[in-house]
Design an enzyme around this catalytic site. Structure first.
Site, PDB file in Angstrom:
ATOM      1  CB  CYS A  50      -1.021   4.972   0.574  1.00 53.87           C
ATOM      2  SG  CYS A  50      -1.358   5.609   2.220  1.00 53.87           S
ATOM      3  CG  ASP A  82      -7.418   1.902   5.886  1.00 54.13           C
ATOM      4  OD1 ASP A  82      -8.040   1.707   4.826  1.00 54.13           O
ATOM      5  OD2 ASP A  82      -7.002   0.984   6.603  1.00 54.13           O
ATOM      6  CB  CYS A 123      -3.647   2.242   1.072  1.00 49.41           C
ATOM      7  SG  CYS A 123      -4.415   3.036   2.523  1.00 49.41           S
ATOM      8  CG  ASP A 124      -3.282   0.622   6.338  1.00 48.80           C
ATOM      9  OD1 ASP A 124      -2.232   1.166   5.960  1.00 48.80           O
ATOM     10  OD2 ASP A 124      -3.890   0.974   7.364  1.00 48.80           O
ATOM     11  CE  LYS A 125      -7.558  -2.810   6.333  1.00 44.75           C
ATOM     12  NZ  LYS A 125      -6.979  -1.469   6.563  1.00 44.75           N
ATOM     13  CB  CYS A 195       0.674   6.209   7.265  1.00 44.73           C
ATOM     14  SG  CYS A 195      -0.874   6.794   6.522  1.00 44.73           S
ATOM     15  CD  GLU A 447      -7.494   0.586  10.553  1.00 40.66           C
ATOM     16  OE1 GLU A 447      -6.837  -0.358  10.081  1.00 40.66           O
ATOM     17  OE2 GLU A 447      -7.184   1.782  10.390  1.00 40.66           O
ATOM     18  CB  SER A 473      -5.337   3.136  13.020  1.00 44.82           C
ATOM     19  OG  SER A 473      -4.159   3.620  12.426  1.00 44.82           O
TER      20      SER A 473
END
EC number: 4.2.1.9
Length: 564
Positions: A50, A82, A123-125, A195, A447, A473
């Site tokens: 990511c 994650d 990435c996600d955060k 992702c 998650e 997730s």
């Protein structure tokens, strides 16, 4: 008024000679001290695909800022993966990292009196962390998304990282062999980028585009395509223009723009995590937003996009047929978007979308026409009941069974539940309860992708319900309910559930109910005792002490007595 509104405090006058001396050592010349200083928060890391391409994007943005007349200064911020930490104790640090990212960017930008901030994340955060910081700072700001990974391919089907999690469940259920599992593992992640489905990273990048703090069309670009690098450079130029115009973050972060972002998330079929993150960003921007606003908007916005995890396509497919601007134009034409919201470009949403076609291309089915949506209403439903007095979030697309009443199978940690699923102890009709995984109880609100993927892989996705005070997730689908609040650690009703109790999940009635008498619940509540903290030192201990309820965004700077 000069463009260096903030940085002049450290660059002007004889008394700032020591400051200038240090800046000269990092590349400033005599003519640079009147230029705006622009921070570039770089989340580059080889921890995860990511973020593995972010360094090059930060460099392109840095060069563009310099060419446009700003003085860029790159600094690092963290990421955690994650996908790699999923299903382990390490996942407890994921949501914590959102706060660390926000705090670190705010700290550096204010300490160095920067005039603007460009954040690069993957990435996600990274996305909500950066946006929280931008909202707190209220200076000119723009976000550059690292881009999405291209899909992997195996035996004629597209793969994402979620394919591997589900393959683990298939392997444990005897539906595939070890060789098949290994081949899926080898082919799922073919390069750099976040992702690939409409999971949390792509959901939040799309929400940021809808909020107006990233460039139009940038949220679904592939990480490895040249247009992503060009977009990073253009973002640097736009930010310098915004600094000159004093176009600050909160001019974009308004009540109307959050309504736009929620509408876009619903139309895309995005992640449940958007609820948590948009609440937190709104709080940082001092914009009133509640969990019930998501339900109000859900009821009027259809799901237009057939995207993974519950659908067929990935973000690069969406980009190919018009991306987020195409979806936004359809929502705008339907009266479901506020066209007068400002963007960081200086244009309104309506102006940005003026040249976007009214309808998507006819020869595709990634984006459905408005008269024939994938689902007539949004997919992120807010449920209430005696198990969730403050509310909870259910993802209700991609499921055949929209309600279930069944016996509770109770687990006080994710690992216990995963072992039970993989060993065949969970049966059709069960309602799995995973508790003490909330913001305080985990701590960190892990998650539950490993358990939910194992349920799907075992062929139980349409016959087993799952509720948790943890999160899901963006890759999760099925009859799942997360963010249950109040959480178990503070004495929420989920802490009182006993093995075999009857639980009802009803997506249509928006109900999460423990079918136990009030008298019995009162007896259990009187006997309940809070558990000692799992951590007494370090970042998780500190987080558990500070974090708010999930229904308020799980923020760490909301203090006693402060209203919602």
């Amino acid at each position: 008024m000069s463009d260096n509104r903030r940085s002049r405090m450290i660059t002007e006058g004889p008394q700032r000679s020591p400051n200038r001396a240090m800046l000269r050592a990092v590349g400033f010349g005599d003519n640079d001290f009147t230029k705006p200083i622009v921070g570039v928060a770089n989340g580059h890391s080889t921890l995860t695909p990511c973020n593995a391409g972010l360094g090059a994007l930060a460099a392109r943005a840095e060069a563009a800022i310099r060419a446009a007349g700003g003085m860029p200064q790159i600094f690092g911020t963290i990421t955690v993966s994650d996908g790699i930490s999923m299903g382990t104790e390490g996942m407890k640090y994921s949501l914590v990292s959102r706060e660390v990212i926000a705090d670190s960017i705010e700290t550096v930008v204010n300490a160095q009196r920067m005039d603007g901030i460009l954040a690069v994340g993957g990435c996600d955060k990274n996305m909500p962390g950066a946006l929280i910081a931008m909202a707190r700072l209220d200076i000119p700001a723009i976000f550059v998304y690292g881009g999405t990974i291209k899909p992997g391919h195996y035996k004629g089907r597209d793969l994402t990282i979620v394919s591997v999690f589900e393959a683990v469940g298939e392997y444990s259920a005897g539906r595939i062999d070890e060789h098949e599992l290994l081949e899926i593992e080898r082919h799922a992640c073919p390069g750099v980028g976040s992702c690939g489905g409409m999971y949390t990273a792509n959901t939040m990048s799309s929400a940021i585009e809808a909020l107006g703090l990233s460039l139009p069309g940038s949220s679904t670009m592939a990480a490895e395509d040249e247009e992503k690098a060009i977009s990073a450079a253009r973002s640097g130029e736009v930010l310098v223009e915004a600094i000159r115009a004093n176009r600050t973050a909160r001019q974009m972060l308004t009540r109307k723009s959050f309504e736009n972002a929620i509408a876009v998330v619903m139309a895309l079929g995005g992640s449940t995590n958007a609820v948590l993150h948009l609440l937190a960003i709104a709080y940082a921007a001092n914009v009133p937003l509640t969990i019930d606003d998501f339900e109000t908007i859900r009821q009027r916005v259809p799901v237009l996009c057939d995207l993974k995890p519950s659908g067929r396509y990935v973000a690069t497919d969406l980009h190919r047929v018009g991306g987020v601007p195409q979806v936004m134009k359809m929502l705008l034409n339907a009266g479901l978007l506020h066209g007068d919201c400002m963007t960081i470009t200086g244009q309104t949403i309506a102006e940005v979308l003026a040249d976007v076609p009214d309808e998507p291309p006819a020869d595709q089915d990634v984006i459905r026409p408005f008269h024939k949506p994938l689902y007539p209403q949004g997919h992120l439903a807010i449920l209430r009941g005696n198990l969730a007095e403050e509310g909870c979030v259910a993802k209700i697309t991609g499921i055949k069974q929209r309600s279930i009443t069944g016996p509770a199978r109770v687990f006080d940690a994710e690992e216990e539940c995963l072992e039970a699923i993989l060993s065949g102890k969970i049966k059709p009709g069960d309602v799995v309860v995973i508790r003490y995984e909330g913001p305080k109880g985990g701590p960190g609100m892990r998650e539950m992708l490993a358990p939910t993927s194992a349920i799907i892989g075992a062929g139980l996705g349409d016959s087993v319900g799952l509720i948790t005070d943890g999160r899901f997730s963006g890759g999760t689908y099925g009859l799942v309910v997360g963010h249950v609040a109040p959480e178990a650690a503070v004495g929420g009703t989920i802490a009182l559930v006993e093995e075999g109790d009857s639980i009802t999940i009803d997506a249509d009635a928006r109900l999460l109910q423990l079918n136990v008498s009030d008298e019995e619940l009162a007896r259990r509540r009187a006997a309940w005792q809070p558990r000692p903290p799992r951590y007494t030192r370090g970042v998780l201990a500190k987080y558990a002490r500070l974090v708010s309820s999930a229904s308020l965004g799980a923020v760490t700077d909301r203090f006693d007595g402060e209203s919602a």
